[in-house]
Design an enzyme around this catalytic site. Structure first.
Site, PDB file in Angstrom:
ATOM      1  N   ASN A 192      21.223  64.308  20.749  1.00 31.53           N
ATOM      2  CA  ASN A 192      20.983  63.896  22.130  1.00 31.53           C
ATOM      3  C   ASN A 192      22.124  63.116  22.795  1.00 31.53           C
ATOM      4  O   ASN A 192      21.911  62.044  23.364  1.00 31.53           O
ATOM      5  CB  ASN A 192      19.675  63.095  22.211  1.00 31.53           C
ATOM      6  N   ASN A 214      18.788  67.069  24.781  1.00 34.76           N
ATOM      7  CA  ASN A 214      17.413  67.163  25.262  1.00 34.76           C
ATOM      8  C   ASN A 214      17.449  67.520  26.742  1.00 34.76           C
ATOM      9  O   ASN A 214      18.106  66.831  27.528  1.00 34.76           O
ATOM     10  CB  ASN A 214      16.700  65.823  25.052  1.00 34.76           C
ATOM     11  N   PRO A 215      16.777  68.583  27.167  1.00 29.49           N
ATOM     12  CA  PRO A 215      16.802  68.964  28.588  1.00 29.49           C
ATOM     13  C   PRO A 215      16.370  67.850  29.535  1.00 29.49           C
ATOM     14  O   PRO A 215      16.789  67.826  30.691  1.00 29.49           O
ATOM     15  CB  PRO A 215      15.832  70.149  28.641  1.00 29.49           C
ATOM     16  N   SER A 216      15.561  66.907  29.044  1.00 29.25           N
ATOM     17  CA  SER A 216      15.162  65.790  29.909  1.00 29.25           C
ATOM     18  C   SER A 216      16.368  64.941  30.292  1.00 29.25           C
ATOM     19  O   SER A 216      16.414  64.364  31.387  1.00 29.25           O
ATOM     20  CB  SER A 216      14.115  64.924  29.209  1.00 29.25           C
ATOM     21  N   SER A 300      10.709  64.692  15.567  1.00 26.68           N
ATOM     22  CA  SER A 300      11.947  64.305  16.238  1.00 26.68           C
ATOM     23  C   SER A 300      13.044  65.348  16.035  1.00 26.68           C
ATOM     24  O   SER A 300      13.025  66.124  15.067  1.00 26.68           O
ATOM     25  CB  SER A 300      12.427  62.949  15.712  1.00 26.68           C
ATOM     26  N   THR A 301      14.002  65.339  16.954  1.00 26.81           N
ATOM     27  CA  THR A 301      15.171  66.210  16.807  1.00 26.81           C
ATOM     28  C   THR A 301      15.901  65.902  15.509  1.00 26.81           C
ATOM     29  O   THR A 301      16.403  66.800  14.826  1.00 26.81           O
ATOM     30  CB  THR A 301      16.121  66.031  17.996  1.00 26.81           C
ATOM     31  N   GLY A 302      15.949  64.616  15.160  1.00 27.51           N
ATOM     32  CA  GLY A 302      16.611  64.227  13.921  1.00 27.51           C
ATOM     33  C   GLY A 302      15.999  64.885  12.705  1.00 27.51           C
ATOM     34  O   GLY A 302      16.714  65.366  11.816  1.00 27.51           O
ATOM     35  N   HIS A 348       6.426  60.713  18.943  1.00 22.85           N
ATOM     36  CA  HIS A 348       6.950  61.011  17.612  1.00 22.85           C
ATOM     37  C   HIS A 348       6.227  60.144  16.571  1.00 22.85           C
ATOM     38  O   HIS A 348       5.558  59.178  16.916  1.00 22.85           O
ATOM     39  CB  HIS A 348       8.451  60.728  17.545  1.00 22.85           C
TER      40      HIS A 348
END
Length: 376
Positions: A192, A214-216, A300-302, A348
């Protein structure tokens, strides 16, 4: 004249003596419990100064068992878990090849990052009706224009990289001096668009091979790239030739803004590749970790990157992954290494994710770094 009853004084003195003896006995029992229950604190105090113990030493086997015997996070107090983890740091870490291979084999069967981490022309042919990860009723028709954006096949293969670093953004990284060790990895994942300016490089390094977006972030900071295209491009240049990875098919809201990233980089003739998570890979990874107790609206992305790294890399090291307000020594830390903005509550399940990482570390499958590094 009235006389005091001597026997009454003796009874009072006897009661006080018994009370004093009871208090002393209780204090002694409590002290013995602290010393003997679970761990021998005095022994460990002196052991700490003897230097690191070998991975397969009896002491280290005991310390790893103390982590692994905690089956769910709620079994122990947070301070107790911290203490066990801190004690384990006196042991050298080594990969348990049989454990690691078995775990990677499981990931290969459930998730298969070398084939399905990204949408490719091979796994998502022209004309595919691609289901979104979350908006399962939504379908994205892969037309010629979108199909051309996909790589022909996955750019990475199984165990391609010897040593990988997956860098989270936790405040545990601040003052860690882990930058050199992160930079020494063969492949580095980041999450991110984290800052890696000179202010932070000593702790977090600069090397980046894949960075997620992240698109946000694009929506909030760069107005969906409808106007703020050059500032976004400049931010990505910080990561030099790192590939950019987005969840374009997580839900319908993510798609247009994620595809716009590809257009922006093409317009500026950037050499950076743009990849999109395959939605079915994300579904499979979420299901896998749910089976291990990670219950969240979204992992999470992680955690997604760690899961992929375990298939793509021989040895995986985690930095900046910690989900508690205090470090293992009990000192308060910021949520991120660059700010103290808290995540949306309930989205998350970060403590559960970290708990699983500590287990994987104890089993010799990956290494979690939570202290100061002394690299190279």
């Amino acid at each position: 004249m009235r006389y005091a009853d001597p026997s009454a004084n003796r009874d009072l003195l006897g009661s006080r003596t018994l009370l004093f003896i009871f208090i002393c006995a209780f204090a002694l029992v409590t002290l013995l419990q602290q010393i003997l229950y679970g761990r021998n604190y005095i022994k460990r105090y002196f052991e700490f100064y003897e230097g690191p113990f070998e991975y397969n030493s009896t002491r280290c086997l005991e310390l790893r068992h103390e982590i692994l015997e905690v089956k769910v996070l709620s079994m122990v107090k947070q301070s107790e878990l911290f203490d066990r983890w801190k004690s384990l740091q006196m042991c050298k870490w080594a990969m348990n090849i049989s454990e690691a291979n078995q775990f990677k084999s499981t990931l290969s069967r459930c998730c298969n990052a070398p084939a399905f981490l990204f949408t490719t022309q091979k796994n998502t042919p022209l004309g595919t009706k691609l289901k979104y990860e979350v908006d399962t009723s939504g379908i994205y028709h892969i037309n010629q224009e979108i199909f051309r954006m996909f790589p022909k096949d996955m750019p990475y293969y199984r165990s391609q990289f010897k040593k990988c670093a997956v860098v989270g953004n936790g405040g545990i990284l601040k003052n860690s001096r882990c930058g050199r060790e992160i930079n020494s990895a063969d492949f580095v994942f980041r999450c991110n668009l984290p800052p890696i300016s000179e202010k932070y490089t000593m702790d977090v390094g600069v090397k980046t091979d894949v960075v997620t977006v992240n698109p946000s972030i694009i929506t909030e900071r760069f107005h969906k790239l409808e106007k703020w295209r050059r500032p976004f491009y400049r931010v990505l240049q910080v990561y030099e030739n790192a590939s950019v990875l987005l969840p374009a098919f997580y839900n319908t809201r993510n798609t247009d803004v994620s595809i716009r990233v590809k257009y922006v980089l093409d317009d500026f003739e950037s050499p950076q590749a743009v990849y999109y998570f395959h939605p079915q890979y994300l579904v499979n990874v979420s299901r896998y970790w749910l089976s291990l107790g990670v219950r969240a609206k979204r992992i999470s992305t992680g955690l997604i990157l760690v899961t992929a790294a375990l298939e793509l890399c021989e040895e995986v090291h985690l930095f900046g992954f910690w989900a508690f307000p205090m470090n293992p020594s009990g000192l308060y830390i910021t949520h991120h290494y660059y700010d103290n903005v808290k995540p949306r509550p309930g989205f998350h399940a970060m403590p559960s994710e970290i708990f699983n990482f500590l287990h994987l570390h104890s089993r010799g499958i990956l290494r979690v770094h939570t202290g100061t590094c002394s690299c190279c």
